[in-house]
Design a protein around this motif. Structure first.
Motif, PDB file in Angstrom:
ATOM      1  N   PRO A   2       0.819  -1.205   0.000  1.00  0.00           N
ATOM      2  CA  PRO A   2       0.000   0.000   0.000  1.00  0.00           C
ATOM      3  C   PRO A   2       0.846   1.244   0.000  1.00  0.00           C
ATOM      4  CG  PRO A   2       0.047  -1.039   2.178  1.00  0.00           C
ATOM      5  CD  PRO A   2       0.697  -1.985   1.235  1.00  0.00           C
ATOM      6  N   ALA A   3       0.270   2.320  -0.523  1.00  0.00           N
ATOM      7  CA  ALA A   3       0.974   3.599  -0.552  1.00  0.00           C
ATOM      8  C   ALA A   3       1.129   4.130   0.856  1.00  0.00           C
ATOM      9  CB  ALA A   3       0.210   4.595  -1.420  1.00  0.00           C
ATOM     10  N   SER A   4       2.093   5.009   1.033  1.00  0.00           N
ATOM     11  CA  SER A   4       2.287   5.611   2.344  1.00  0.00           C
ATOM     12  C   SER A   4       1.128   6.515   2.678  1.00  0.00           C
ATOM     13  CB  SER A   4       3.592   6.404   2.362  1.00  0.00           C
ATOM     14  OG  SER A   4       3.522   7.466   1.467  1.00  0.00           O
ATOM     15  N   THR A   5       0.883   6.678   3.955  1.00  0.00           N
ATOM     16  CA  THR A   5      -0.196   7.523   4.408  1.00  0.00           C
ATOM     17  C   THR A   5       0.374   8.776   5.026  1.00  0.00           C
ATOM     18  OG1 THR A   5      -0.203   6.360   6.512  1.00  0.00           O
ATOM     19  CG2 THR A   5      -1.715   5.557   4.830  1.00  0.00           C
ATOM     20  N   ALA A   6      -0.492   9.771   5.212  1.00  0.00           N
ATOM     21  CA  ALA A   6      -0.006  11.068   5.662  1.00  0.00           C
ATOM     22  C   ALA A   6       0.706  10.977   7.003  1.00  0.00           C
ATOM     23  CB  ALA A   6      -1.176  12.045   5.752  1.00  0.00           C
ATOM     24  N   GLN A   7       0.214  10.048   7.886  1.00  0.00           N
ATOM     25  CA  GLN A   7       0.837  10.012   9.199  1.00  0.00           C
ATOM     26  C   GLN A   7       2.237   9.418   9.172  1.00  0.00           C
ATOM     27  OE1 GLN A   7      -2.008   8.463   8.350  1.00  0.00           O
ATOM     28  NE2 GLN A   7      -2.240   6.460   9.333  1.00  0.00           N
ATOM     29  N   ASP A   8       2.619   8.718   8.079  1.00  0.00           N
ATOM     30  CA  ASP A   8       3.957   8.161   7.996  1.00  0.00           C
ATOM     31  C   ASP A   8       5.004   9.224   7.690  1.00  0.00           C
ATOM     32  OD1 ASP A   8       3.235   5.446   8.350  1.00  0.00           O
ATOM     33  OD2 ASP A   8       2.509   5.390   6.290  1.00  0.00           O
ATOM     34  N   ALA A   9       4.616  10.309   7.048  1.00  0.00           N
ATOM     35  CA  ALA A   9       5.557  11.301   6.557  1.00  0.00           C
ATOM     36  C   ALA A   9       5.599  12.507   7.483  1.00  0.00           C
ATOM     37  CB  ALA A   9       5.143  11.745   5.147  1.00  0.00           C
ATOM     38  N   PRO A  10       6.674  13.294   7.403  1.00  0.00           N
ATOM     39  CA  PRO A  10       6.706  14.531   8.173  1.00  0.00           C
ATOM     40  C   PRO A  10       5.533  15.415   7.787  1.00  0.00           C
ATOM     41  CG  PRO A  10       8.867  14.019   7.262  1.00  0.00           C
ATOM     42  CD  PRO A  10       7.900  13.065   6.643  1.00  0.00           C
ATOM     43  N   PRO A  11       5.039  16.249   8.702  1.00  0.00           N
ATOM     44  CA  PRO A  11       3.884  17.092   8.406  1.00  0.00           C
ATOM     45  C   PRO A  11       4.088  17.901   7.130  1.00  0.00           C
ATOM     46  CG  PRO A  11       4.468  17.224  10.739  1.00  0.00           C
ATOM     47  CD  PRO A  11       5.550  16.439  10.071  1.00  0.00           C
ATOM     48  N   LEU A  42      18.131   4.079  -7.309  1.00  0.00           N
ATOM     49  CA  LEU A  42      17.869   5.219  -6.437  1.00  0.00           C
ATOM     50  C   LEU A  42      18.182   4.811  -4.995  1.00  0.00           C
ATOM     51  CD1 LEU A  42      16.723   7.989  -5.638  1.00  0.00           C
ATOM     52  CD2 LEU A  42      14.430   6.962  -5.732  1.00  0.00           C
ATOM     53  N   VAL A  43      19.135   5.503  -4.386  1.00  0.00           N
ATOM     54  CA  VAL A  43      19.467   5.298  -2.978  1.00  0.00           C
ATOM     55  C   VAL A  43      18.788   6.419  -2.197  1.00  0.00           C
ATOM     56  CG1 VAL A  43      21.302   5.092  -1.266  1.00  0.00           C
ATOM     57  CG2 VAL A  43      21.684   4.279  -3.616  1.00  0.00           C
ATOM     58  N   ALA A  44      17.781   6.081  -1.413  1.00  0.00           N
ATOM     59  CA  ALA A  44      17.037   7.077  -0.632  1.00  0.00           C
ATOM     60  C   ALA A  44      17.808   7.356   0.653  1.00  0.00           C
ATOM     61  CB  ALA A  44      15.637   6.568  -0.320  1.00  0.00           C
ATOM     62  N   VAL A  45      18.326   8.568   0.775  1.00  0.00           N
ATOM     63  CA  VAL A  45      19.190   8.914   1.911  1.00  0.00           C
ATOM     64  C   VAL A  45      18.304   9.355   3.079  1.00  0.00           C
ATOM     65  CG1 VAL A  45      21.064  10.368   2.729  1.00  0.00           C
ATOM     66  CG2 VAL A  45      21.058   9.542   0.363  1.00  0.00           C
ATOM     67  N   SER A  46      18.241   8.476   4.068  1.00  0.00           N
ATOM     68  CA  SER A  46      17.296   8.662   5.175  1.00  0.00           C
ATOM     69  C   SER A  46      17.962   9.129   6.457  1.00  0.00           C
ATOM     70  CB  SER A  46      16.549   7.350   5.428  1.00  0.00           C
ATOM     71  OG  SER A  46      17.450   6.253   5.531  1.00  0.00           O
ATOM     72  N   LYS A  47      19.217   9.569   6.375  1.00  0.00           N
ATOM     73  CA  LYS A  47      19.921   9.970   7.601  1.00  0.00           C
ATOM     74  C   LYS A  47      19.163  11.063   8.338  1.00  0.00           C
ATOM     75  CE  LYS A  47      22.969  13.284   5.235  1.00  0.00           C
ATOM     76  NZ  LYS A  47      24.373  13.664   4.960  1.00  0.00           N
ATOM     77  N   PHE A  48      19.081  10.904   9.651  1.00  0.00           N
ATOM     78  CA  PHE A  48      18.426  11.811  10.584  1.00  0.00           C
ATOM     79  C   PHE A  48      16.900  11.784  10.480  1.00  0.00           C
ATOM     80  CE2 PHE A  48      22.460  14.574  10.058  1.00  0.00           C
ATOM     81  CZ  PHE A  48      23.191  13.691  10.841  1.00  0.00           C
ATOM     82  N   HIS A  49      16.349  11.057   9.508  1.00  0.00           N
ATOM     83  CA  HIS A  49      14.898  10.925   9.427  1.00  0.00           C
ATOM     84  C   HIS A  49      14.454   9.712  10.234  1.00  0.00           C
ATOM     85  CE1 HIS A  49      14.098  14.064   6.421  1.00  0.00           C
ATOM     86  NE2 HIS A  49      15.269  13.732   5.913  1.00  0.00           N
ATOM     87  N   PRO A  50      13.265   9.752  10.817  1.00  0.00           N
ATOM     88  CA  PRO A  50      12.833   8.666  11.693  1.00  0.00           C
ATOM     89  C   PRO A  50      12.504   7.391  10.923  1.00  0.00           C
ATOM     90  CG  PRO A  50      11.056  10.236  11.372  1.00  0.00           C
ATOM     91  CD  PRO A  50      12.280  10.842  10.737  1.00  0.00           C
ATOM     92  N   ARG A  51      12.436   6.311  11.664  1.00  0.00           N
ATOM     93  CA  ARG A  51      12.100   5.019  11.048  1.00  0.00           C
ATOM     94  C   ARG A  51      10.755   5.077  10.324  1.00  0.00           C
ATOM     95  NH1 ARG A  51      12.056   0.035  15.007  1.00  0.00           N
ATOM     96  NH2 ARG A  51      14.225   0.715  15.230  1.00  0.00           N
ATOM     97  N   GLU A  52       9.831   5.885  10.851  1.00  0.00           N
ATOM     98  CA  GLU A  52       8.518   5.984  10.212  1.00  0.00           C
ATOM     99  C   GLU A  52       8.617   6.502   8.778  1.00  0.00           C
ATOM    100  OE1 GLU A  52       8.117   5.655  14.465  1.00  0.00           O
ATOM    101  OE2 GLU A  52       9.255   7.101  13.248  1.00  0.00           O
ATOM    102  N   SER A  53       9.577   7.382   8.535  1.00  0.00           N
ATOM    103  CA  SER A  53       9.768   7.879   7.169  1.00  0.00           C
ATOM    104  C   SER A  53      10.331   6.788   6.269  1.00  0.00           C
ATOM    105  CB  SER A  53      10.709   9.093   7.183  1.00  0.00           C
ATOM    106  OG  SER A  53      10.109  10.184   7.839  1.00  0.00           O
ATOM    107  N   VAL A  54      11.218   5.962   6.797  1.00  0.00           N
ATOM    108  CA  VAL A  54      11.728   4.824   6.028  1.00  0.00           C
ATOM    109  C   VAL A  54      10.588   3.876   5.693  1.00  0.00           C
ATOM    110  CG1 VAL A  54      13.266   2.824   6.087  1.00  0.00           C
ATOM    111  CG2 VAL A  54      14.031   5.010   7.027  1.00  0.00           C
ATOM    112  N   VAL A  55       9.718   3.611   6.659  1.00  0.00           N
ATOM    113  CA  VAL A  55       8.574   2.729   6.421  1.00  0.00           C
ATOM    114  C   VAL A  55       7.677   3.306   5.325  1.00  0.00           C
ATOM    115  CG1 VAL A  55       6.460   1.808   7.455  1.00  0.00           C
ATOM    116  CG2 VAL A  55       8.626   1.693   8.706  1.00  0.00           C
TER     117      VAL A  55
END
Length: 236
Positions: A2-11, A42-55
């Motif tokens: 499923p696509a990501s939902t709004a609560q998974d991403a930063p506001p 594509l390497v998505a650079v997730s440094k300093f972003h929370p696990r929820e953003s990776v999910v």
């Protein structure tokens, strides 16, 4: 998935939408260069972003992620592998020798091999852990004293020595051009160096310049802010 939902991403930022836009730009850049978009990772650079953003990115179909800090990566990624077995983790930042063991334990690729001491530490770690990630030699194409990477004039000898020592585990090269210079000459230098050594992976290009990197032959582009939005304030 499923696509990501709004609560998974930063506001105010939708990661699935941002990923789709980056993928479209990669495809367009590849077509302009006469290349197959499927040949570009594509390497998505997730440094300093929370696990929820990776999910959120995983749910949107992203598989390969880049992290600078081994400790942060170790906290985020191992718990996610059971649910997403196709997940790949690249360590993309300068790597301290005392972090080599954990990096070898958790990473699929280390993009910052740049000195004999680190070669030694990775070899010891691989013997201890019983696995060897893919390795990229980081070349300091701008010869910047504050930046990781082997100096250009020493790079060919270092690459040859690393390939002799690690064999097929050395799959390519990586660079980060100086921020105040045209990146294209640096990209061309790295691509030519990879060709000389018969290496297929060329990791170069970030959010601001990945389309130029694709035109110069990048096989991997490292994109962070264009996917995840502004980096959160870093806490030491």
């Amino acid at each position: 998935m499923p696509a990501s939902t709004a609560q998974d991403a930063p506001p105010g930022h939708d990661i699935a939408t941002a990923l789709a836009a980056v993928r479209a730009r990669i495809a367009a850049a590849a077509h302009r260069a006469g290349r197959d978009p499927a040949d570009i990772t594509l390497v998505a650079v997730s440094k300093f972003h929370p696990r929820e953003s990776v999910v959120a990115a995983l749910r949107a179909g992203q598989a390969t992620f880049g992290e600078n800090r081994v400790q942060e990566a170790a906290e985020k990624f191992p718990p996610l592998r059971a649910q997403w077995p196709g997940l790949r983790l690249n360590i993309i930042g300068g790597l301290q020798t005392n972090k080599a063991l954990e990096a070898v334990r958790i990473a699929d690729m280390i993009e910052s091999l740049d000195r004999p001491a680190l070669c030694d530490a990775i070899a010891r770690a691989a013997d201890r852990v019983g696995r060897m990630p893919q390795l990229l030699v980081q070349v300091n194409t701008g010869d910047e004293t504050q930046k990781s990477g082997v100096a250009v004039e020493e790079a060919d000898a270092f690459i040859t020595a690393a390939m002799t020592r690690f064999g097929d585990a050395v799959t390519g090269l990586m660079c980060i051009p100086p921020v105040d210079q045209d990146p294209m000459p640096h990209f061309r230098t790295l691509a030519a160096m990879a060709a000389r050594h018969g290496l297929g992976v060329i990791s170069m290009g970030m959010s601001a310049d990945f389309e130029l990197a694709i035109a110069a032959g990048a096989t991997h582009v490292r994109v962070g802010s264009a996917i995840f939005g502004p980096r959160p304030a870093h806490r030491a």
